[in-house]
Design a protein around this motif. Structure first.
Motif, short mmCIF file in Angstrom:
data_model
loop_
_atom_site.label_atom_id
_atom_site.label_comp_id
_atom_site.label_asym_id
_atom_site.label_seq_id
_atom_site.Cartn_x
_atom_site.Cartn_y
_atom_site.Cartn_z
N ASN A 159 47.48 126.54 -54.02
CA ASN A 159 47.01 125.21 -53.64
C ASN A 159 47.81 124.08 -54.29
OD1 ASN A 159 44.20 125.68 -52.14
ND2 ASN A 159 44.36 127.18 -53.78
N TYR A 160 49.04 124.37 -54.69
CA TYR A 160 49.86 123.33 -55.32
C TYR A 160 50.13 122.20 -54.33
CZ TYR A 160 53.26 121.47 -58.62
OH TYR A 160 53.93 120.68 -59.52
N GLY A 161 50.21 120.97 -54.84
CA GLY A 161 50.30 119.80 -53.98
C GLY A 161 51.52 119.78 -53.08
N THR A 162 52.65 120.38 -53.52
CA THR A 162 53.87 120.36 -52.70
C THR A 162 53.71 121.16 -51.42
OG1 THR A 162 54.73 122.23 -53.98
CG2 THR A 162 55.36 120.03 -54.70
N HIS A 163 52.70 122.03 -51.35
CA HIS A 163 52.49 122.83 -50.14
C HIS A 163 51.67 122.07 -49.10
CE1 HIS A 163 52.74 126.48 -53.09
NE2 HIS A 163 53.92 125.94 -52.86
N LYS A 164 51.17 120.88 -49.47
CA LYS A 164 50.24 120.20 -48.57
C LYS A 164 50.66 118.76 -48.30
CE LYS A 164 46.30 122.89 -50.33
NZ LYS A 164 44.96 122.83 -50.95
N THR A 165 51.92 118.45 -48.54
CA THR A 165 52.36 117.08 -48.30
C THR A 165 52.36 116.77 -46.80
OG1 THR A 165 54.70 117.69 -48.16
CG2 THR A 165 53.82 117.17 -50.36
N GLU A 166 52.41 115.49 -46.49
CA GLU A 166 52.37 115.08 -45.09
C GLU A 166 53.59 115.59 -44.33
OE1 GLU A 166 51.89 110.94 -42.47
OE2 GLU A 166 51.82 110.93 -44.68
N ARG A 167 54.78 115.54 -44.97
CA ARG A 167 55.98 116.02 -44.30
C ARG A 167 55.89 117.51 -44.02
NH1 ARG A 167 61.48 114.48 -47.02
NH2 ARG A 167 62.15 115.50 -45.08
N VAL A 168 55.32 118.28 -44.94
CA VAL A 168 55.16 119.72 -44.73
C VAL A 168 54.20 119.98 -43.58
CG1 VAL A 168 54.27 121.85 -45.75
CG2 VAL A 168 55.76 120.36 -47.10
N ARG A 169 53.09 119.25 -43.53
CA ARG A 169 52.12 119.45 -42.46
C ARG A 169 52.73 119.13 -41.09
NH1 ARG A 169 48.50 116.74 -46.01
NH2 ARG A 169 48.57 114.89 -44.66
N HIS A 170 53.48 118.05 -41.01
CA HIS A 170 54.13 117.69 -39.73
C HIS A 170 55.15 118.75 -39.32
CE1 HIS A 170 53.11 113.14 -40.25
NE2 HIS A 170 52.05 113.87 -39.93
N TRP A 171 55.90 119.27 -40.29
CA TRP A 171 56.89 120.31 -39.98
C TRP A 171 56.19 121.58 -39.47
CZ3 TRP A 171 58.30 125.26 -41.28
CH2 TRP A 171 59.59 125.66 -40.95
N LEU A 172 55.07 121.93 -40.07
CA LEU A 172 54.34 123.13 -39.64
C LEU A 172 53.79 122.96 -38.22
CD1 LEU A 172 52.42 123.98 -42.93
CD2 LEU A 172 54.32 125.26 -41.93
N LEU A 173 53.39 121.74 -37.87
CA LEU A 173 52.91 121.50 -36.51
C LEU A 173 54.03 121.70 -35.48
CD1 LEU A 173 50.66 118.33 -37.04
CD2 LEU A 173 49.91 120.67 -36.54
N ARG A 174 55.26 121.39 -35.87
CA ARG A 174 56.39 121.58 -34.96
C ARG A 174 56.90 123.02 -34.96
NH1 ARG A 174 58.03 116.88 -37.69
NH2 ARG A 174 59.70 118.07 -38.73
N HIS A 175 56.40 123.85 -35.85
CA HIS A 175 56.80 125.26 -35.94
C HIS A 175 55.54 126.12 -35.96
CE1 HIS A 175 60.27 123.02 -37.43
NE2 HIS A 175 61.02 124.06 -37.08
N ARG A 205 54.80 129.05 -35.28
CA ARG A 205 54.77 130.46 -35.70
C ARG A 205 54.46 130.60 -37.19
NH1 ARG A 205 60.23 133.64 -36.73
NH2 ARG A 205 61.58 132.08 -37.70
N PHE A 206 54.47 129.50 -37.94
CA PHE A 206 54.12 129.52 -39.35
C PHE A 206 52.62 129.33 -39.52
CE2 PHE A 206 58.59 129.03 -39.83
CZ PHE A 206 58.91 129.41 -41.14
N HIS A 207 52.00 130.23 -40.29
CA HIS A 207 50.56 130.14 -40.58
C HIS A 207 50.40 130.24 -42.09
CE1 HIS A 207 49.85 130.94 -36.27
NE2 HIS A 207 50.81 131.84 -36.40
N LEU A 208 49.84 129.22 -42.73
CA LEU A 208 49.64 129.22 -44.17
C LEU A 208 48.23 129.69 -44.52
CD1 LEU A 208 52.34 127.74 -44.18
CD2 LEU A 208 51.40 126.15 -45.88
N HIS A 209 48.15 130.59 -45.48
CA HIS A 209 46.87 131.11 -45.98
C HIS A 209 46.80 130.79 -47.47
CE1 HIS A 209 46.35 133.65 -42.28
NE2 HIS A 209 47.68 133.58 -42.32
N PHE A 210 45.85 129.97 -47.87
CA PHE A 210 45.78 129.50 -49.25
C PHE A 210 44.90 130.42 -50.09
CE2 PHE A 210 46.88 125.74 -46.79
CZ PHE A 210 47.95 125.23 -47.54
N THR A 211 45.40 130.78 -51.27
CA THR A 211 44.60 131.59 -52.19
C THR A 211 43.50 130.72 -52.80
OG1 THR A 211 46.06 131.04 -54.06
CG2 THR A 211 46.58 133.02 -52.79
N PRO A 212 42.41 131.32 -53.25
CA PRO A 212 41.39 130.53 -53.96
C PRO A 212 41.96 129.96 -55.25
CG PRO A 212 40.55 132.71 -53.32
CD PRO A 212 42.03 132.73 -53.10
#
Length: 360
Positions: A260-276, A278-285
């Motif tokens: 759940n580190y903050g660099t995994h949830k930045t706005e730029r990362v979220r937008h990039w994932l929406l354009r790709h 096939r990437f699915h992120l699963h966050f650990t507790p």
């Protein structure tokens, strides 16, 4: 002249067993010799000759002949020995266990053999034997942290499900960063290992900067995709996602297990994932990095390459990490997860119950 030979008649069953004792490598030396004495006697060999063949005395030959005539095969085995009587009963053992588990010494955080022996007025070796028999180690302590994530159960089931039953036409990658890896140079050269003396190094060092290793462990194959970056920001994580995207064939979906580190949830990362897609992120507790298998790779890297290394620059450190990655990927080993989500949740529940009972 030696004692007169005593003739012994053997049944087929007795002869077979005696010959087995005589030949078997796992037979004790004493039992093998006794079987040889009886076989000699049955063959008509005299006591003096048998003693010479078995490398023992005539008195010993006579003893085991008499024992066999009286008790047959059972007479050749060692009789049970009484041994020294117990000096401490079960109640004393229980006192040591109860005091170890439920008490603490005055002015200290844990018992030692000496302090508990003084407290209970028993010998120190008795306390040591009880601890060793029951696996009690008050001098050792380990760290732990329970997750306070309200979605803990759902996330555990999600991630363990990926390990035990990965989706078709997809890769499961465990992704994380080992940040702030320091390039430390020892102030003096290492003294190498020699007979009776371990490798020695100076306790102080010079710092030459840090680097960060981004790594994605392929659960199915054990291979690791790695990238070294000098900083640990959202754009650095995004650059690593692009490397993963380029390294994995386009016809495969990608399920990334991340924390759940903050660099995994930045706005730029979220937008990039929406354009790709096939990437699915699963966050650990939260506080559950043990669920991410890439941590095992980081632990091996630290133990085998970093902890005892000496690096004169960040470039030298990064070169060493790169070589370790290459060697690891030459002979990767897949990691097999065996524990089910239900077993994990039950185990956590037992820990919580113990904490609630102690009130700590």
């Amino acid at each position: 002249m030696g004692r007169a030979s005593v003739h012994i008649e053997l049944s087929e069953e007795e002869r077979t067993q005696l010959e087995l004792w005589r030949r078997a490598r796992k037979t004790g030396q004493g039992l093998s010799m006794r079987a040889g004495i009886v076989l000699d006697c049955a063959a008509g060999v005299g006591g003096q000759d048998s003693a010479r063949r078995q490398r023992t005395s005539e008195q010993t030959v006579s003893k085991w002949r008499r024992r066999f005539l009286a008790e047959r095969l059972s007479g050749l085995t060692d009789a049970p020995r009484t041994g020294q009587p117990r000096r401490h009963d079960d109640e004393a053992v229980q006192r040591v266990i109860d005091c170890t588990l439920n008490g603490k010494p005055s002015g200290a955080t844990h018992w030692s053999v000496r302090t508990l022996a003084q407290e209970l007025e028993v010998p120190r070796d008795f306390v040591h034997r009880v601890w060793r028999s029951f696996g009690l180690k008050p001098h050792l302590a380990e760290n732990f942290k329970l997750s306070n994530d309200p979605q803990f159960v759902d996330k555990v089931r999600d991630i363990v499900g990926l390990y035990l039953d990965p989706p078709d036409k997809a890769l499961v990658l465990c992704v994380d960063e080992k940040s702030q890896i320091q390039a430390l140079e020892r102030t003096q050269p290492l003294l190498p290992l020699t007979f009776g003396v371990p490798e020695r190094r100076s306790h102080d060092y010079r710092r030459h900067g840090t680097t960060t290793l981004f790594a994605a462990l392929n659960v199915a194959s054990g291979q690791v995709i790695g990238q070294l970056r000098r900083r640990h920001r959202g754009e650095d994580f995004l650059a690593f996602l692009r490397k993963i995207d380029a390294a994995v064939p386009n016809d495969l979906d990608l399920h990334l297990i991340v924390d759940n580190y903050g660099t995994h949830k930045t706005e730029r990362v979220r937008h990039w994932l929406l354009r790709h897609p096939r990437f699915h992120l699963h966050f650990t507790p939260t506080y559950s990095s043990w669920l991410n298998l890439v941590e095992r790779f980081f632990a091996a890297l630290t133990e085998r390459r970093l902890r005892r290394g000496s690096f004169r620059s960040t470039v030298e450190l990064e070169q060493a990490i790169g070589r370790y990655l290459d060697q690891h990927n030459e002979k990767p080993k897949p990691i097999r997860w065996t524990k089910s989500a239900d077993e994990i949740i039950t185990s956590i529940g037992r820990v919580v119950s113990r904490i609630n009972r102690t009130g700590h």
